[in-house]
Design a protein around this motif. Sequence first.
Motif, PDB file in Angstrom:
ATOM      1  N   PRO A 148      60.865 -13.558 -16.684  1.00 53.38           N
ATOM      2  CA  PRO A 148      59.530 -13.588 -16.065  1.00 53.38           C
ATOM      3  C   PRO A 148      58.976 -15.006 -15.944  1.00 53.38           C
ATOM      4  N   ARG A 149      58.065 -15.173 -15.013  1.00 55.13           N
ATOM      5  CA  ARG A 149      57.294 -16.403 -14.924  1.00 55.13           C
ATOM      6  C   ARG A 149      56.243 -16.418 -16.026  1.00 55.13           C
ATOM      7  N   LEU A 150      55.898 -17.601 -16.481  1.00 52.66           N
ATOM      8  CA  LEU A 150      54.858 -17.722 -17.498  1.00 52.66           C
ATOM      9  C   LEU A 150      53.527 -17.204 -16.985  1.00 52.66           C
ATOM     10  N   ASP A 151      53.210 -17.458 -15.728  1.00 53.43           N
ATOM     11  CA  ASP A 151      51.907 -17.004 -15.231  1.00 53.43           C
ATOM     12  C   ASP A 151      51.800 -15.484 -15.224  1.00 53.43           C
ATOM     13  N   ALA A 152      52.938 -14.772 -15.074  1.00 57.75           N
ATOM     14  CA  ALA A 152      52.910 -13.314 -15.139  1.00 57.75           C
ATOM     15  C   ALA A 152      52.600 -12.838 -16.559  1.00 57.75           C
ATOM     16  N   VAL A 153      53.114 -13.548 -17.559  1.00 58.87           N
ATOM     17  CA  VAL A 153      52.844 -13.196 -18.955  1.00 58.87           C
ATOM     18  C   VAL A 153      51.384 -13.493 -19.299  1.00 58.87           C
ATOM     19  N   LEU A 154      50.867 -14.614 -18.821  1.00 59.68           N
ATOM     20  CA  LEU A 154      49.455 -14.933 -19.040  1.00 59.68           C
ATOM     21  C   LEU A 154      48.563 -13.846 -18.457  1.00 59.68           C
ATOM     22  N   ASP A 155      48.899 -13.388 -17.274  1.00 60.32           N
ATOM     23  CA  ASP A 155      48.115 -12.332 -16.642  1.00 60.32           C
ATOM     24  C   ASP A 155      48.226 -11.027 -17.420  1.00 60.32           C
ATOM     25  N   ARG A 156      49.444 -10.743 -17.943  1.00 62.31           N
ATOM     26  CA  ARG A 156      49.674  -9.485 -18.677  1.00 62.31           C
ATOM     27  C   ARG A 156      48.864  -9.442 -19.971  1.00 62.31           C
ATOM     28  N   LEU A 157      48.737 -10.574 -20.658  1.00 63.25           N
ATOM     29  CA  LEU A 157      48.059 -10.594 -21.956  1.00 63.25           C
ATOM     30  C   LEU A 157      46.588 -10.977 -21.864  1.00 63.25           C
ATOM     31  N   GLY A 158      46.144 -11.429 -20.707  1.00 63.31           N
ATOM     32  CA  GLY A 158      44.755 -11.821 -20.555  1.00 63.31           C
ATOM     33  C   GLY A 158      43.799 -10.682 -20.862  1.00 63.31           C
ATOM     34  N   GLY A 159      42.819 -10.947 -21.715  1.00 66.89           N
ATOM     35  CA  GLY A 159      41.833  -9.939 -22.071  1.00 66.89           C
ATOM     36  C   GLY A 159      42.268  -8.936 -23.106  1.00 66.89           C
ATOM     37  N   THR A 160      43.507  -9.045 -23.631  1.00 69.77           N
ATOM     38  CA  THR A 160      43.995  -8.068 -24.607  1.00 69.77           C
ATOM     39  C   THR A 160      43.639  -8.447 -26.043  1.00 69.77           C
ATOM     40  N   GLY A 161      43.280  -9.707 -26.288  1.00 68.48           N
ATOM     41  CA  GLY A 161      43.022 -10.171 -27.647  1.00 68.48           C
ATOM     42  C   GLY A 161      44.267 -10.631 -28.365  1.00 68.48           C
ATOM     43  N   THR A 162      45.438 -10.455 -27.747  1.00 67.68           N
ATOM     44  CA  THR A 162      46.690 -10.917 -28.337  1.00 67.68           C
ATOM     45  C   THR A 162      46.890 -12.389 -28.001  1.00 67.68           C
ATOM     46  N   VAL A 163      47.183 -13.180 -29.008  1.00 68.58           N
ATOM     47  CA  VAL A 163      47.394 -14.610 -28.812  1.00 68.58           C
ATOM     48  C   VAL A 163      48.817 -14.850 -28.316  1.00 68.58           C
TER      49      VAL A 163
END
Length: 573
Positions: A148-163
């Motif tokens: 995956p691209r890093l930006d896809a992971v950032l989008d996936r975890l955004g707003g979840t509270g997971t660091v």
Amino acid sequence: MSFVSGWNDRSVSTIDLGESAAPVVGVDDHPAASTDSAASTGSAASTGSAASTGSAASADDAGSVPTRRVVAHRGAPRVRRENTLPSVAAAAAVGADAIEVDVRRTSDGVAVLLHDETLARLWGDARPVADVPWCEVARLGNGLDRIPRLDAVLDRLGGTGTVLVIDLADPEDAVTAATTVLGAPTAPLVEWCGAPAAMDVVRTVLPDAVVWLAWESLAAPTAADLVPLRPAVLNLDVAFLTPATVRAAHRLGLLVSCWTVDDADLAVWAERTGADSITTDDVPLVQASLETAASRGWPSLDTVPSEAEVAVRAEVLVHRVANEVIAFTREHPVTAVTTKTHPADLVTDVDRLVEQHVRGRVRAAFPTHGFSGEEYGDAPGDAFRWYLDPVDGTTNLANGLPWTSMSICLTRNGRPVVGAVADPWRGEVLEARHGHGARNRGRALRLRSDETSGRVSLAGNVVGTELDGHRPWPGFAAFLDALADRSCTLRVMGSGTLTLAQVAAGRGAGACVSAFDPIDHAAALLLVHEAGGVVLDPSGPVRGFPAVGQPVLVAHPDVAGELHAIWTAALGS
């Protein structure tokens, strides 16, 4: 510097470190001083702001909930392929507090999740990912199991509270990753770990980033080690986790994270030792082990099993580790050679990598044991102590000569318990347990008289020795001449450990080294004892180990007296 995002187990104040302030962690109430409620908000650019308030009962209280942060290593690699979106999603689903991923760049500057420099191990493509454009990288794998691209992971975890913890090995990859995070419209709280040069780049691009300092030493950190990186977290292999390092880090305002912990007992030990964060391939196991320990009462670090119990487990571990080291030493090319005390005192990357691996394996199985190694020194522990020389014969290894060995020995209160000498080039593991004999490939080693001619003699035989560093030891020439007068040949092969161990295997009449060191020679002496050989210092036979620094001789029992007389005469000449 802001307090680390998502860390909820310690109260925080600040001290002046010159250029910036860093969090100061209260340690008086360890293992769980307080539980802080961190506000998991902030832009991708800041990647580290958090507010901390609240309190909780001490983890020493029965039934209290452990508050260490559990970090998923590369997602959930035991469930899905590492560093993929499904692996990240699985780690989040099981409640990981943070997810650590590795990031590299493609040839056209796209930040992607990948640990290795090349695509070979997981994706079947031998090319370095830095030489491959994103359009080709995206086609590797199948279904959701793709890079995956890093930006896809950032989008996936955004707003979840997971660091999200981004691990970087290369400064150029760090530029790509940091600019990707900086430009992301939505992103989770991000922290950074990896090679120091890569962290310097992150600090430049993201001045307020939460950065982890990689620590590969048993020495405690000092304030000077924090400049100019200004880290918030000390990140170390669990093999280097000690109470002294934790105390020093906390005094400096650093939190402590250790990796990679995949054993329940080791997780509890790391918690009790003071680690603030535990990185693991198995988040549910670590979570469950900490919760169980908290509910049943934390075990004492002072509990010591019997020597027999430890010896049985240690035998299994030593055998496995020795074979792992054999494979690694044979297959890993020497890529870096440096010097220590003088130009002939060499150390290679193989020495360091082997020692770090073995320390980790021992720490995982016996977290309370002490450890002394050739490259990283002494770690404190209980009555049990391990001694390791990862490569005895480093000069040979650096010059391509196939005569090196690894020595590992477990002792209790200075007495040998279990030991092994691994010969990567013969593929042999000579191993012994006190009172249970010595073995090579399952065959018992027992020194006997020659079945044809009767007693073993020096004539026509060989005796091994090693130089004192790179020079002959005092008496070397006299010893050589005395043996030659008896038609016995002296051999200098380049690995004292292996030279001594050969006597236990029935190869040669004896061997000697100029100064006993348990790191180098403990395992070999245990082998000789258990094979029925004789261990001697200048005053005569020794039952266990001679004093550190004393010359030591090992011999077949048939020639021990004669050889000892020749050797002591040479030493006194």
